[in-house]
Design an enzyme around this catalytic site. Structure first.
Site, PDB file in Angstrom:
ATOM      1  N   THR A  71       0.619  -1.210  -0.012  1.00 49.64           N
ATOM      2  CA  THR A  71       0.092  -0.010   0.014  1.00 49.64           C
ATOM      3  C   THR A  71       0.703   1.043  -0.104  1.00 49.64           C
ATOM      4  O   THR A  71       0.703   2.103  -0.782  1.00 49.64           O
ATOM      5  CB  THR A  71      -0.969  -0.047   1.141  1.00 49.64           C
ATOM      6  OG1 THR A  71      -1.910  -0.932   1.098  1.00 49.64           O
ATOM      7  CG2 THR A  71      -1.640   1.214   1.398  1.00 49.64           C
ATOM      8  N   LYS A 153      -7.020   5.057   5.665  1.00 52.28           N
ATOM      9  CA  LYS A 153      -5.650   4.778   6.076  1.00 52.28           C
ATOM     10  C   LYS A 153      -4.605   6.027   6.293  1.00 52.28           C
ATOM     11  O   LYS A 153      -4.724   6.822   5.186  1.00 52.28           O
ATOM     12  CB  LYS A 153      -4.769   3.509   5.442  1.00 52.28           C
ATOM     13  CG  LYS A 153      -5.470   2.371   5.427  1.00 52.28           C
ATOM     14  CD  LYS A 153      -4.817   1.475   4.463  1.00 52.28           C
ATOM     15  CE  LYS A 153      -5.104   0.003   4.459  1.00 52.28           C
ATOM     16  NZ  LYS A 153      -4.471  -0.917   3.605  1.00 52.28           N
TER      17      LYS A 153
END
Length: 546
Positions: A71, A153
């Site tokens: 990510t 996030k």
């Protein structure tokens, strides 16, 4: 060829009679939304993804060019125009060789979190980013430009916002959307853009709303029980784990925050180009917990599509908006379901590999300690106190790479020295043709990368798998993890399909050109020709995609 080489980004005059620069650039990154999922669900999307795909310039074969597809590295490529070996974001985490301690990719120990807690990753910020991004270029060229980013996030928001954003927000359970505070900054000041939204969300969450809708239709047909490890995954909706961050609500809240920022901050209404980054984290969280081919993912994608429909509708209120949608990486389903559905190569790495490697290294090098520490496909050579003499480290790393190459399920292994010595393939315009070593080299950063990086055969995963925990992952150099959609959209354009491969590092120079900025001259990416969406790239036909 780059769009317009220059030492620094700066605004360029608007030629008379040409299309205006966008007043708002919106970058949407869907976490773990590979081309496989995009193509699988594309016929049934009816909301924002359908509109973007039908009306946009669609590159179904976009690529995260690098090999360690996680990510943080993936997000770091989207608006910087360079690969992780140059952004400095080699992985989600790495080990400090001096101490043996784990370092989060965006760790910033001098900062605080505005919600007063430590969050999932401790204090964070953009300090570890070694490359500037599109938001930074905007602010340098026109200080009146506003830059915001929001995500489920922290690493999704921070990588898109860059170092000089007006607001960088992510979801914190029990609080709402939080941000980081540099020394001297006050929480109330930095949270002001989302304070009203947070008050609304806190009141809503106190009523404990349902996180999942009843299972029906095409999603219901995907339910089933799957033995994983010592347990059984009951693949159904609602799942057994009922929390916001592994439910479709996470992305719905993120989109709600994006729309609030759009309207409350008047983005796209000023004289300078603004940037809104939106990173949707739910697909990744759900894929890790439940896999990508069950009813959980089915409902997630359909609800995310509906939420994006609301965002695209809101964006239609803002003239001259340019949207780009992509993903930080792809992913695959969990091995047990893949094997049952005709993919016998699927499997999990032998959990005893590290014990065998450590034993062999102790014996060969006459060590009194286990010198190897593993993190996924990364292996570090370090002593109990984190230190190992450099010559010994190199010798051990070389030996371990050789041992791994004969391990079942391992296709190859490389030392950090080998990878750093690999000639750069950054400007290769065909990312699907890069060799394995070249792919991983684009993920390799001095100091931050592991001493040995290995690749499992396609279909294999390093995750041991446990029902109730992580059952599936990503991070491999194979195309199911690297291939991602890239879609450019603006209101009123005619849809167009483009099948040849392009890269996420091409997005930033393309946006810079559309916004009238001269991108830094040493980017890995190249400008994509999007006419009539925007003016053709300078020298289109040589170093651009037509």
């Amino acid at each position: 060829m780059l769009c317009a080489p220059a030492a620094t980004a700066h605004a360029t005059p608007q030629p008379e009679g040409e299309l205006r620069h966008p007043r708002l650039v919106v970058t949407i990154v869907i976490d773990q939304f590979g081309s496989d999922l995009f193509n699988q669900y594309r016929p049934v999307f009816t909301g924002g993804l359908r509109r973007l795909a039908d009306e946009g310039v669609v590159y179904a074969n976009g690529y995260q060019t690098h090999g360690m597809t996680e990510t943080c590295p993936g997000h770091s490529t989207v608006l910087t125009g360079v690969h992780p070996n140059r952004t400095g974001i080699a992985a989600n985490d790495w080990l400090d060789r001096a101490t043996g301690e784990e370092i989060y990719c965006l760790a910033a120990p001098e900062n605080r979190l505005a919600d007063g807690g430590q969050g999932e990753n401790g204090p964070v910020g953009p300090d570890n980013l070694r490359a500037s991004g599109f938001g930074d270029w905007l602010k340098a060229a026109s200080p009146g430009s506003r830059v915001f980013a929001v995500s489920g996030k922290d690493r999704g928001a921070i990588n898109l916002a860059g170092s000089h954003a007006d607001g960088t927000f992510w979801w914190a359970d029990g609080f709402g959307f939080t941000t980081y505070l540099r020394p001297g900054e006050e929480a109330a000041d930095r949270l002001r853009p989302v304070s009203a939204l947070n008050a609304t969300l806190q009141a809503r969450m106190e009523t404990r709303p349902a996180l999942w809708e009843p299972m029906s239709g095409r999603c219901a047909a995907l339910a089933g029980d799957w033995p994983i490890g010592d347990g059984v995954l009951h693949s159904t909706v609602p799942p057994q784990r009922l929390v916001v961050d592994t439910s479709p609500v996470l992305d719905e809240l993120t989109v709600e925050a994006a729309i609030a920022l759009l309207r409350d901050q008047g983005l796209g209404r000023g004289s300078a180009t603004d940037l809104l980054g939106v990173s949707l984290s739910g697909t990744d969280r759900i894929a890790h917990r439940y896999g990508s081919q069950g009813p959980e993912m089915c409902q997630q994608l359909l609800r995310m599509d509906a939420a994006l429909g609301r965002l695209v509708e809101a964006l239609s209120e803002v003239p001259e908006t340019l949207v780009v949608l992509t993903a930080d990486h792809g992913g695959s389903d969990f091995a047990e379901r893949l094997e049952a559905r005709g993919y016998p190569e699927a499997g999990r790495m032998d959990p005893g590999v590290m014990a065998r490697l450590n034993a062999a290294v102790r014996d060969r090098f006459h060590l009194g300690f286990d010198a190897l520490k593993a993190d996924g496909s990364n292996i570090y050579v370090m002593g109990d106190d984190g230190t190992v003499p450099d010559q010994l480290r190199r010798e051990v790393a070389s030996a371990v790479a050789g041992m791994l190459r004969v391990e079942p399920g391992v296709i190859d292994a490389f030392t950090i020295d080998e990878l750093l010595a690999t000639p750069s393939a950054a400007r290769n315009i065909h990312p699907d043709l890069l060799g394995l070593r070249e792919r991983i080299a684009l993920s390799t950063s001095p100091v931050r990368s592991a001493d040995v990086i290995f690749a499992l055969e396609p279909g294999m995963t390093p995750f041991p798998g446990a029902a109730g925990g992580y059952v599936a992952g990503h991070g491999t150099p194979w195309d199911y993890d690297r291939r991602v959609p890239i879609v450019f959209w603006t209101r009123g354009q005619t849809g167009q399909e483009r099948t040849l491969p392009v890269r996420t590092v091409d997005i930033a120079p393309t946006l810079a050109h559309a916004a009238g900025l001269a991108a830094p001259p040493d980017l890995d990416g190249r400008c994509l020709g999007l006419a009539p969406l925007a003016r053709p790239c300078a020298g289109e036909g040589a170093g651009t995609d037509r």
